[in-house]
Every structure is written in C-alpha cells, then in structure tokens.
Design an enzyme around this catalytic site. Structure first.
Site, PDB file in Angstrom:
ATOM      1  N   TYR A 122       0.733  -1.067  -0.138  1.00 64.23           N
ATOM      2  CA  TYR A 122       0.111   0.133  -0.053  1.00 64.23           C
ATOM      3  C   TYR A 122       0.951   1.246   0.040  1.00 64.23           C
ATOM      4  O   TYR A 122       1.933   1.211   0.810  1.00 64.23           O
ATOM      5  CB  TYR A 122      -0.884  -0.040   1.248  1.00 64.23           C
ATOM      6  N   GLU A 210      -3.437   7.624  -3.962  1.00 65.29           N
ATOM      7  CA  GLU A 210      -3.167   6.157  -3.652  1.00 65.29           C
ATOM      8  C   GLU A 210      -3.004   5.035  -4.540  1.00 65.29           C
ATOM      9  O   GLU A 210      -3.752   5.224  -5.644  1.00 65.29           O
ATOM     10  CB  GLU A 210      -4.332   6.007  -2.633  1.00 65.29           C
TER      11      GLU A 210
END
Ligand code: GDP
Ligand code: MN
Length: 415
Positions: A122, A210
């Site tokens: 992530y 993101e």
C-alpha cells in the site's frame, strides 16, 4: 473531486510511474476486442476487467475479475454492466456501473521473486492534520484488506511526514522502501515511485493519491528482481484547486455525483446530505453548524447541512427548498436566518415562492411537511409581515421567536 481508476492510471503514467496498459469500454460486446488489445503480445494472455465507479472495495464485491480468454472477458463485462456494485464504500443501494477498464493482467510475485507467493503493498500520500504536513503512508500488507490492517494492527502502517517545501526526500523514501522489505533493484524502483507520487500529489492539488496495491512482477530479463508496478489508482482532488487543473476538471463525472449536490452547486449553495429527518435551511456555515447542534440538543437529527450563503437570491432559496424536500426522509424543515447582508424579507419571499411553486408527487402544490421559521436581523419586520400575509400558501408554517423555540417546535413536529 473524485476520478475513475483509468483516469488515475493516466495521471500516474504522466508522472512516469509504470502502470500496465488498458482500454475502457462501456458495452458488453466491446469486451472481446478490448481483451485482445490489452493482452496483445502476451505468451499467456491475462487481463483484468474492472468496474469504473467512484468507490473502492471492488475486488471483494466481485467487480475486479482476472480473465484468460475473450469469452471470460465478455462474461465478466456482462455481469458488471448489468449489476449494481455494493461495497462498504457505496450507498446501500449500490452504484450503477457504466464503464469498465480492461487492463493487461500481471502475475504478482513476492519480494524474493517467487511467482504465486503474492505480496501487495500500500502506498499513499495525503494531508495529516496531526503533524500538519503531507505524509507518505505505506504498508507491506496492502491489497483489499488494508482497512482491516489499519484497524487491527496500526503498527503495520508506516507514516512518513514530509517537508512542506522539499517534499519527500530521497533518504526518507529509501528508508521506507527498506522498511517495506524491498530488495536489490526493487529499492530504486520503489523509491522512484514514492518520490513521483509525492510530487504529483502537490502538483495536481490532490487530497489523496493512493496506489493499492503496488506489486512486484516475477523476475524477467529486463527486470531481474521483478518490476514494481501500480495496478490500482485512487485520487481525490481539492475542489478549490480545480481552476488550475484543466485536465482533471474535464474528468468531472456528474453521473457519479449526488444529483442534489450538483443542483446545489449550480445555485452557489453548500449542501451536504446527512442521515436525519429534519431539513435545515440556514445562512452562514457557522450558523448552519450551530443549528444542527441545537436540533441535536433537542433530540432531533438533521437531514442535511445547507448554507444558502450571505447573499442568496429568492431563486436560490426556492431551489434550496426543492433540494431539501427532494430527500424523502425529510419530515420537517427548520429555516434559521440571521439577516446581516442577507435581508429577512428576501428569505421570506423565497419561502413563499417556493411554497407556491413546489409540486408534490401527487401533483398538489405547496409544502406538506411542518415548517418552522426563525428570522432575525435586517428587515425582520418586513419578512414577518410577508409570511403573515401568505398564511394560506403556508398552512404548515410555525413562526419561532428564537433558536431554542425553533428547535423545540421542529423536533416536536417530526415526532
Ligand atoms: P479495489 O478492490 O477496488 O481496490 O480494486 P483493485 O484494483 O485494488 O483490485 C483488487 C485486487 O484484485 C487486488 O488487490 C489484487 O489482489 C487483484 N488484482 C487486480 N489486478 C490484478 C492483476 O492484474 N493481476 C493479479 N494477479 N491480481 C490482480
Ligand atoms: Mn485497490
């Protein structure tokens, strides 16, 4: 403002971050051709069909599907374009899927290069109120469980605050890359991606940039330690910066936005739908918040935040009523106006016009829900006189003497 993943991938590409190629389609019968385009030149064709909606959690909802043949691509496209997608990030009734991304699929390896031993990372940049800086957030436990990881094991999330002017420094990025466990030539690739993501976050006026997941492909002659790739992209942008982001502005997708919010925006109203049943029409953001507080204090639940602003016109007030009443949960409306620049008689006339023009579902005209009005300030006498003179158009109207009186009356009215 939000954009779709395929647009987010374009942003990453323009910033020099590697993303697998893909095509978007909006019809089932385009899926086979898209599969062939996306997998052109692959020894073992693999594509991924992904619903393009302004919400995440697609993987778990079945709206991200790996496919190996044109037929499988068509089957997935058919499912996604004919079902609404529901995930924890969508409204309960789900979202209609109008567009799909058919992208080249990738094999996911782990840091040691073992294909099949999947590892997902992530990576995100956002603003952090606590440190009052932009921060890089990273985790080696990325993928579809990231929310759970953040909740259960906050220690598994790396947070790296960045210098306001210098951005993410190379030594910071290297430290994070090592902490994530990248090795060999993966480190340089990961560092490069982090620095580029941090830079584009500022340049594009993002509030969130993101990549989840960031993955490593199995080793190849070109990439002996594997290639570090972004296979998902999620961006939110600061609406106040859109004027200088023409490319992003052009991507605004009204079909993905709440129709009431779009309507409000057109008339310069700030409208935020909430979960309660008391509609609030207020001038000024501070007063709107105070109104919501006092409604809550008297046991009610506000259905919305609506600020008509300091200089709202009669038309804007009429529109504001239309927006509030378009929410079928609204069982009562509280109007709270403190006239400063705004004149109470303008608001009163707006209320009267709105009532005389408001069409109910059964064709009848006028407000059926209880209406409590508290006016104070500039031209208040004229305003009250107007309302008094229009009683026949406003059968559900109750005048309130002050804020507490208004809140008590509207809470009692909705039961
Ligand atoms: P999200 O669930 O909406 O965040 O959608 P993602 O694009 O992140 O996809 C969900 C999951 O599908 C990822 O976490 C991966 O595990 C998997 N996935 C997506 N694309 C690929 C791909 O090209 N290859 C493989 N092997 N898995 C993929
Ligand atoms: Mn994702």
């Amino acid at each position: 403002m939000k954009i779709h993943e395929y647009q987010g991938r374009e942003i990453l590409r323009q910033a020099g971050i590697a993303v697998p190629p893909g095509v978007t389609i909006d019809a089932i019968d385009a899926a086979a051709g898209a599969f062939k385009t996306a997998t052109a030149g692959m020894a073992k064709p693999l594509a991924v069909v992904k619903a393009q909606v302004h919400a995440g959690g697609r993987g778990k909802a079945g709206f991200v599907k790996l496919v190996k043949t044109p037929e499988e691509a068509v089957e997935s496209a058919k499912f996604m374009l004919t079902h609404r997608m529901t995930s924890p990030q969508t409204p309960p009734e789900g979202l209609e899927v109008r567009k799909l991304l058919v992208a080249a699929g990738v094999d996911i390896a782990d840091r040691k290069g073992a294909a099949g031993a999947r590892e997902e990372f992530y990576l995100a940049v956002t603003a952090d109120r606590k440190s009052r800086r932009n921060i890089l957030i990273a985790s080696r436990e990325g993928g579809v469980e990231i929310e759970q990881v953040a909740h259960d094991r906050p220690g598994a999330i790396i947070k790296e605050p960045m210098h306001p002017l210098l951005g993410l420094l190379p030594n910071q990025a290297r430290r994070v890359a090592f902490e994530l466990g990248f090795r060999g030539k993966q480190v340089g690739q990961a560092v490069d991606i982090m620095i580029k993501l941090a830079k584009l976050y500022v340049e594009r006026d993002c509030t969130l940039a993101e990549i989840n997941p960031l993955i490593i492909t199995p080793p190849s002659p070109e990439f002996p330690d594997g290639q570090v790739l972004a296979i998902d992209a999620k961006f939110n942008f600061d609406d106040n910066g859109l004027f200088r982001q023409p490319q992003i502005q052009a991507w605004a997708d009204p079909t993905e936005e709440n129709p009431a919010e779009i309507r409000a925006h057109k008339f310069g109203l700030s409208y935020i739908p909430l979960d309660g049943n008391i509609g609030c029409l207020v001038n000024g953001a501070g007063l709107a918040m105070a109104t919501m507080d006092i409604v809550k204090l008297h046991g009610g639940e506000p259905a919305n935040f609506l600020d008509v602003g300091g200089g709202a016109t009669e038309e804007a007030v009429t529109e504001a009523f239309g927006i509030i009443l378009s929410d079928k949960r609204v069982k009562g409306v509280m109007v709270n106006i403190f006239g400063g620049i705004m004149k109470c008689d303008v608001i009163a006339q707006g209320i009267i016009n709105a009532a005389r023009n408001y069409k109910n579902a059964d064709g009848s005209i006028g407000f059926k829900v209880p209406l409590v009005v508290r006016l104070e300030g500039t031209n208040v006498k004229e305003g009250r006189a107007l309302l008094d003179g229009a009683k026949s158009s406003l059968p559900t109207l109750q005048a309130a003497t002050d804020l507490t009186d208004a809140a008590t009356k509207v809470c009692a009215a909705v039961g």
